[in-house]
Design an enzyme around this catalytic site. Structure first.
Site, PDB file in Angstrom:
ATOM      1  N   GLY A 181       8.092 -12.876  -7.833  1.00 36.07           N
ATOM      2  CA  GLY A 181       8.876 -14.089  -7.622  1.00 36.07           C
ATOM      3  C   GLY A 181       8.886 -15.008  -8.834  1.00 36.07           C
ATOM      4  N   ILE A 218       8.944  -5.894 -15.168  1.00 36.60           N
ATOM      5  CA  ILE A 218       7.567  -5.553 -14.888  1.00 36.60           C
ATOM      6  C   ILE A 218       7.327  -5.333 -13.389  1.00 36.60           C
ATOM      7  CG2 ILE A 218       6.562  -6.822 -16.842  1.00 36.60           C
ATOM      8  CD1 ILE A 218       6.056  -9.181 -14.940  1.00 36.60           C
ATOM      9  N   GLY A 238       0.802  -1.220   0.000  1.00 38.94           N
ATOM     10  CA  GLY A 238       0.000   0.000   0.000  1.00 38.94           C
ATOM     11  C   GLY A 238       0.836   1.272   0.000  1.00 38.94           C
ATOM     12  N   CYS A 292       2.147   0.044  -9.682  1.00 37.35           N
ATOM     13  CA  CYS A 292       1.779  -0.680  -8.475  1.00 37.35           C
ATOM     14  C   CYS A 292       0.299  -1.057  -8.558  1.00 37.35           C
ATOM     15  CB  CYS A 292       2.028   0.219  -7.267  1.00 37.35           C
ATOM     16  SG  CYS A 292       1.435  -0.472  -5.747  1.00 37.35           S
TER      17      CYS A 292
END
Ligand SMILES: Cc1cc2nc3c(=O)[nH]c(=O)nc-3n(C[C@H](O)[C@H](O)[C@H](O)COP(=O)(O)OP(=O)(O)OC[C@H]3O[C@@H](n4cnc5c(N)ncnc54)[C@H](O)[C@@H]3O)c2cc1C
Ligand SMILES: Cc1cc2nc3c(=O)[nH]c(=O)nc-3n(C[C@H](O)[C@H](O)[C@H](O)COP(=O)(O)O)c2cc1C
Ligand code: FES
Lengths: 252, 289
Positions: free
Chosen positions: B200, B174, B60, B113
């Site tokens: 990951g 990315i 956040g 994000c």
């Protein structure tokens, strides 16, 4: 790992503001390791393991307050055991705890006593109503109590208890409690910092060593994975005892 | 840049101390946690959870605001490598306010994000916004401006071309993939924000394809990020077209900060074995149309 479901089997009120929760599941934990405890719908917060199947929580805010509303049969989500706990070293050890910091130390004291290690504990509390785990510490060895208000034991801070001991006598000194108390003890152990192990409190968000929230200046130690137990000599010259950061990363 | 292995945004980049530690551990450059105009505490926990193949996060965008961040950048710079400030905002004006309020070796625009309302991918999935924001920051900044893109779109190259038109010096791809995990005992989404971004090993093949597509579409350098956890992964990104790589989630592996050296050393050994320079490897997969 995803959070495991930990169903509460027993709730013990240790003091008006401290409760122990026992779970159906047990943790294969080293004393000093912690869980990330998910209070569903509220938050996820770090808690030391205080029993093979339990945690001991002091009510200080939203998440801990919500834990106090739970009943036997309710459950929490838990990730862990996480981090590096205390390492038992030597034949005679000293535990110094303040407030709810007694939680991981009680588990450590029991593990030490079971190995035949001689255990002395100093517990620093505000007043006699705040004493927790007296039987566990007395069962493990000698217990010295200090109270701020003089209502029990020695009147004064935990450090007042230290002055009646010869610190050279102990192979290892274990700390958990308010940061200023721990910093004070480390300050009084000049030259012996390497035999101190302290459990550190920082703002933990991930518990996995990636978010940076818990980082300690100036070297960027990550207590959530490299700790929470950190050797005293590694803390000398750091932010420890001086400042910490809040959830935004801002110093306070 | 001699050492193409960098620290990705938002990974251990909250403090100067951890940025510096990444540099001293062998990162060629470091990107800070994204900072914005106002202080934010971030979403409620759980903010991160391990899932199959990686991590899910919805931090956040916690940050102390740019007003309290210059000190961290300066400490990070003590390490001796470039410190790139990742910045976010909800409008061109906010991006410019942050960029002009900070001194860094470069800016990385977080237009990607996936879990913060009004920020990141919410604006960065529109070609128009990417171009306008890039141009606005470029006009006000004297250092390189990189634009970090979201893979949560049909055609990432369109965003890359928009950034290039806006004057970007490089594309970073990315950011995380929109994702979710649910606790079956309580039927609740696990993340405090309910959904978040996947990172990951699971996203590496997605990142490789995005880098391949972007490198084929734009002339400016592309920096590959997503699931890089070994020298082979870094190599693969470079062969797909990346001029550099960023490492994020893999910092949580057992070797921790040691990952930078193990990747860059592995890469050097590979290049020696092949008798190639790094530049020759960039986009080598394009030889097979
Ligand atoms: C390794 C470790 C072990 C801990 N073990 C125990 C324990 O055994 N028993 C116990 O009662 N407490 C323990 N704590 C402290 C406990 O995590 C906080 O008291 C708890 O997070 C407060 O949450 P809250 O929502 O009730 O409080 P809030 O209202 O959110 O805040 C009250 C205080 O708690 C701190 N806090 C809030 N969230 C976090 C967080 N995610 N990480 C760290 N601090 C936070 C805040 O900085 C603030 O000072 C431990 C902390 C750490 C780091
Ligand atoms: C915990 C966490 C926090 C992140 N914070 C940011 C951020 O603040 N800004 C940003 O641009 N990307 C952020 N990212 C995305 C990473 O920089 C990276 O693009 C993504 O994780 C894919 O790379 P990885 O698989 O190597 O982690 C974050 C990722 C994670 C896991
Ligand atoms: S809590 Fe995220 S790095 Fe320590």
């Amino acid at each position: 790992m995803r959070p495991k479901d930990a169903v509460i089997t027993e709730i013990v009120s240790e003091t008006p503001s401290v409760r122990t929760l026992r779970f159906e599941i047990t943790f294969d934990a080293v004393p000093g390791q912690y869980l990330m405890v998910w209070v569903r719908g509220v938050d996820e917060v770090p808690m030391s393991i205080s029993y093979k199947n339990g945690i001991t929580v002091q009510k200080v805010g939203e998440a801990t307050g919500a834990i106090f509303d739970l009943k036997v049969g309710d459950s929490l989500g838990v990730r862990g055991p996480l981090g590096n706990g205390f390492t038992l070293l030597g034949e005679r050890i000293l535990l110094v705890g303040g407030g709810v910091g007694a939680a991981p130390l009680a588990l450590l004291g029991e593990a030490a006593a079971a190995k035949g290690i001689e255990v002395t504990t100093i517990l620093g509390i505000r007043g006699c109503d705040d004493l927790i785990f007296r039987e566990r510490f007395e069962g493990a060895g000698d217990l010295v109590i200090t109270t701020d208000d003089g209502s029990m034991g020695i009147c004064g801070r935990a450090s007042a208890g230290l002055s009646c001991l010869d610190l050279e006598d102990y192979d290892q000194i274990y700390l958990c409690g308010p940061e200023l108390m721990m910093a004070d003890v480390i300050g009084r152990c000049g030259g012996m910092e390497a035999k101190i192990q302290a459990s550190i409190d920082r703002y933990f968000k991930c518990g996995l060593g990636i978010c940076g929230s818990c980082s300690i200046d100036p070297e960027g130690i990550r207590p959530c994975v490299e700790g929470p137990v950190i050797r005293g000599d590694r803390l000398v010259g750091t932010e420890f005892g001086r400042y910490k950061r809040g959830p935004s990363g801002r110093k306070r | 840049m001699d050492n193409p292995v960098m620290l990705a945004a938002g990974i251990l980049g909250t403090t100067g101390a951890s940025l510096k530690r990444a540099v001293l551990s062998g990162a060629g450059a470091v990107v800070t946690k994204s900072v914005g105009v106002a202080e934010r505490e971030g979403h409620r926990g759980p903010a991160v959870v391990q899932v199959e193949g990686g991590l899910l996060n919805a931090m956040g965008l916690p940050n102390p605001s740019y007003r309290h961040f210059q000190e961290e950048i300066d400490i990070g710079r003590d390490g001796g490598a470039p410190v790139i400030a990742s910045i976010f905002g909800s409008s061109p004006a906010e991006f410019v306010e942050v960029a002009t309020g900070l001194e860094a070796d470069g800016f990385e625009l977080n237009l990607s994000c996936p879990h913060a309302e009004r920020y990141g991918a919410e604006i960065g999935c529109e070609v128009f916004n990417v171009e306008v924001i890039t141009r606005a920051v470029k006009e006000s900044a004297s250092v390189p401006v990189w634009v970090k893109l979201t893979p949560n779109v049909a055609e990432i190259s369109a965003l890359g071309l928009a950034a290039e038109r806006g004057g970007a010096d490089a594309i970073v791809a990315i950011n995380t993939l929109r994702a979710m995990a649910i606790d079956v005992e309580s039927c609740r989404p696990i993340l405090g924000n309910r959904f978040g971004g996947l990172s990951g090993p699971a996203i590496k093949p997605v990142a490789v394809k995005c880098v391949y597509d972007l490198a084929g579409a734009v002339k400016i350098p592309v920096i590959g990020v997503g699931g890089v956890s070994s020298w082979e992964d870094a190599c693969e990104m470079i062969i797909a077209g990346a001029r550099g790589v960023q490492v994020g989630t893999a910092l949580g592996n057992a070797e921790g900060y040691g990952i930078f050296r193990s990747i860059s050393e592995g890469l050097s050994i590979y290049l020696d074995r092949k008798g190639m320079a790094l530049q020759e490897l960039v986009g080598a997969a394009r030889r097979f149309p």
